[in-house]
Enzyme design. Structure first.
Site, mmCIF file in Angstrom:
data_model
loop_
_atom_site.group_PDB
_atom_site.id
_atom_site.type_symbol
_atom_site.label_atom_id
_atom_site.label_comp_id
_atom_site.label_asym_id
_atom_site.label_seq_id
_atom_site.Cartn_x
_atom_site.Cartn_y
_atom_site.Cartn_z
ATOM 1 N N ARG A 250 5.648 -3.397 -38.100
ATOM 2 C CA ARG A 250 5.513 -2.608 -37.036
ATOM 3 C C ARG A 250 4.822 -1.252 -36.916
ATOM 4 O O ARG A 250 4.403 -1.047 -37.955
ATOM 5 C CB ARG A 250 7.367 -2.217 -36.821
ATOM 6 N N LYS A 275 12.355 1.140 -39.898
ATOM 7 C CA LYS A 275 13.665 0.916 -39.062
ATOM 8 C C LYS A 275 14.818 0.510 -39.853
ATOM 9 O O LYS A 275 15.952 0.806 -39.508
ATOM 10 C CB LYS A 275 13.209 -0.229 -38.262
ATOM 11 N N HIS A 350 4.360 -5.850 -31.818
ATOM 12 C CA HIS A 350 5.273 -6.794 -32.471
ATOM 13 C C HIS A 350 5.110 -8.095 -32.076
ATOM 14 O O HIS A 350 5.767 -9.092 -32.782
ATOM 15 C CB HIS A 350 6.748 -6.052 -31.590
ATOM 16 N N ARG A 353 3.796 -9.763 -35.089
ATOM 17 C CA ARG A 353 4.823 -9.899 -35.849
ATOM 18 C C ARG A 353 5.602 -11.248 -35.807
ATOM 19 O O ARG A 353 5.801 -11.909 -36.588
ATOM 20 C CB ARG A 353 5.879 -8.688 -36.044
ATOM 21 N N HIS A 376 13.715 -8.426 -42.984
ATOM 22 C CA HIS A 376 14.838 -8.519 -42.316
ATOM 23 C C HIS A 376 16.215 -8.193 -43.241
ATOM 24 O O HIS A 376 16.094 -8.820 -44.365
ATOM 25 C CB HIS A 376 15.117 -9.885 -41.586
ATOM 26 N N TYR A 385 13.540 -17.358 -34.610
ATOM 27 C CA TYR A 385 12.338 -18.018 -34.760
ATOM 28 C C TYR A 385 12.508 -19.488 -34.426
ATOM 29 O O TYR A 385 11.304 -20.316 -34.363
ATOM 30 C CB TYR A 385 11.552 -17.361 -35.714
#
Length: 410
Positions: A250, A275, A350, A353, A376, A385
């Site tokens: 990110r 994040k 992003h 990403r 994640h 995805y």
């Protein structure tokens, strides 16, 4: 603070050159500055300041922001605002505002006080406060236009406000939260006799998972090849694009990359995500390592900043980059690489990403591994995805049974 217009223009011309503005863009900006100098001479203005700059904008373009501005006047308007911001802060403003959001009336004064309270006492992030300012600005305009005092706010009025704004479900949900907290603050501060936040009715909005924006591997390669790596700026931008496309970082993680995160002996690069605070250790790819070394040796300005990637611009030279700058850099090279429909799609770091995740899926990389690479905390997050893995989805399709009925003619 330089007030003599020609000396100020000379400084800004040097800044344009150092930032490698394109020839045509540089030419239009320089011509606008010359027009300003002639305009000032005709009116016998000796010095330049914000008032003079905005007066020129009002007379020439009819506005000092992008609202109501013709497309041909957008860059000349920005040219004048560049002079103003450089004179005040030693740097060009990041972008020309679409609307200068200034509050009016008694309710507007309270909104400004509320935003100051959020910034100084609650310590909310600048982006969060900017988001709240956006919704409060339009609410203030509605109140002033209809001469409605805060004490008279009710459910019918709130419903009419939303009808006028024509918000999407997501925007209405965000606005609901902002108005509810503000009206409660107005009551707590004694501006209203009753708590009008009760008129903000709860909504049933549930954030729907959106299909991520992705780019093909061939498009990613074109973006990387579009970088002119002979210049200091190009060397820096190349590192940024590699971190976004090869590791899926990110923008917040890219701008905070420090020397201590790289272990040159073990060829690893560690990351504690801004994040999620998830710790991930990546192999230091030769492409990334060589790009960083090239940048450190031949592109990075001399600075004591702990971050590896810093600004090359005169006003912020050697300072840490901002997250919006990373977004602009990625967009810049998408445009330069002639990526199809990039403006209609997400075009920041992003999106690279998302592209990394989907391209890994196409190569049959398992979800747990992709989840680990992206940092994640839950594999369920990575499941989004799957909707883009069309080749695998086709394998799940069931055959359509034959239909025998007299309704259709043979």
């Amino acid at each position: 603070m330089e007030k003599e217009i020609r000396k100020l223009v000379e400084l800004c011309e040097q800044e344009l050159t150092s930032r490698e503005y394109t020839f045509n863009r540089h030419r239009i900006i320089s011509m606008t500055w010359e027009d300003l100098i002639q305009w000032m001479a005709q009116r016998e203005y000796d010095i330049f300041d914000e008032c003079i700059g905005f007066k020129y904008c009002d007379e020439t373009f009819g506005s000092r922001d992008l609202s109501g501005i013709q497309k041909k006047d957008q860059l000349p308007l920005r040219a004048i605002r560049m002079l103003i911001s450089y004179q005040k802060e030693g740097d060009f403003e990041f972008r020309t505002p679409s609307v200068l959001r200034s509050f009016s009336g008694q309710s507007g004064q309270l909104m400004e006080t509320y935003l100051t309270h959020l910034r100084e006492n609650v310590c909310l992030k600048k982006a969060t406060i900017s988001n709240k300012r956006h919704y409060l600005y339009y609410f203030n305009n509605y109140l002033e236009k209809n001469t409605i005092a805060l004490k008279d706010v009710n459910a019918d009025m709130i419903a009419d406000f939303y009808c006028c704004q024509n918000y999407s479900l997501a925007s209405k949900h965000n606005c609901n939260s902002t108005l509810k907290l503000f009206l409660r603050y107005a009551y707590d501060s004694g501006m209203t006799d009753q708590d009008n936040s009760i008129h903000i009715l709860p909504d049933s909005y549930k954030k729907q998972r959106k299909i991520p924006t992705t780019y093909q591997e061939e498009e990613i390669h074109r973006i990387l090849k579009a970088v002119e790596r002979a210049s200091a700026i190009g060397k820096r931008d190349y590192v940024i694009l590699l971190l976004a496309s090869e590791y899926g970082w990110r923008s917040s993680d890219i701008v905070n990359l420090k020397f201590e995160q790289i272990d040159w002996d073990r060829n690893t690069i560690s990351l504690s995500q801004q994040k999620t605070s998830s710790a991930v250790i990546y192999p230091l790819l030769s492409s990334v390592g060589n790009a960083i070394i090239d940048y450190l040796k031949h592109g990075r300005p001399q600075t004591e900043e702990p971050e590896i990637i810093v600004s090359c611009e005169t006003g912020k030279r050697g300072k840490k980059l901002s997250r919006p700058t990373v977004h602009s850099i990625v967009s810049k090279y998408m445009k330069r690489a002639n990526i199809r429909h990039w403006q209609q799609k997400k075009h920041g770091p992003h999106s690279l990403r998302h592209s990394l995740a989907t391209n890994m899926l196409k190569k049959n990389v398992s979800l747990p591994i992709i989840s680990t690479v992206l940092g994640h905390q839950n594999t369920e997050t990575t499941n989004g995805y799957l909707s883009l893995d069309f080749s695998s989805l086709k394998q799940c399709a069931l055959p359509t049974p034959g239909l025998k009925t007299g309704f259709y003619e043979e």
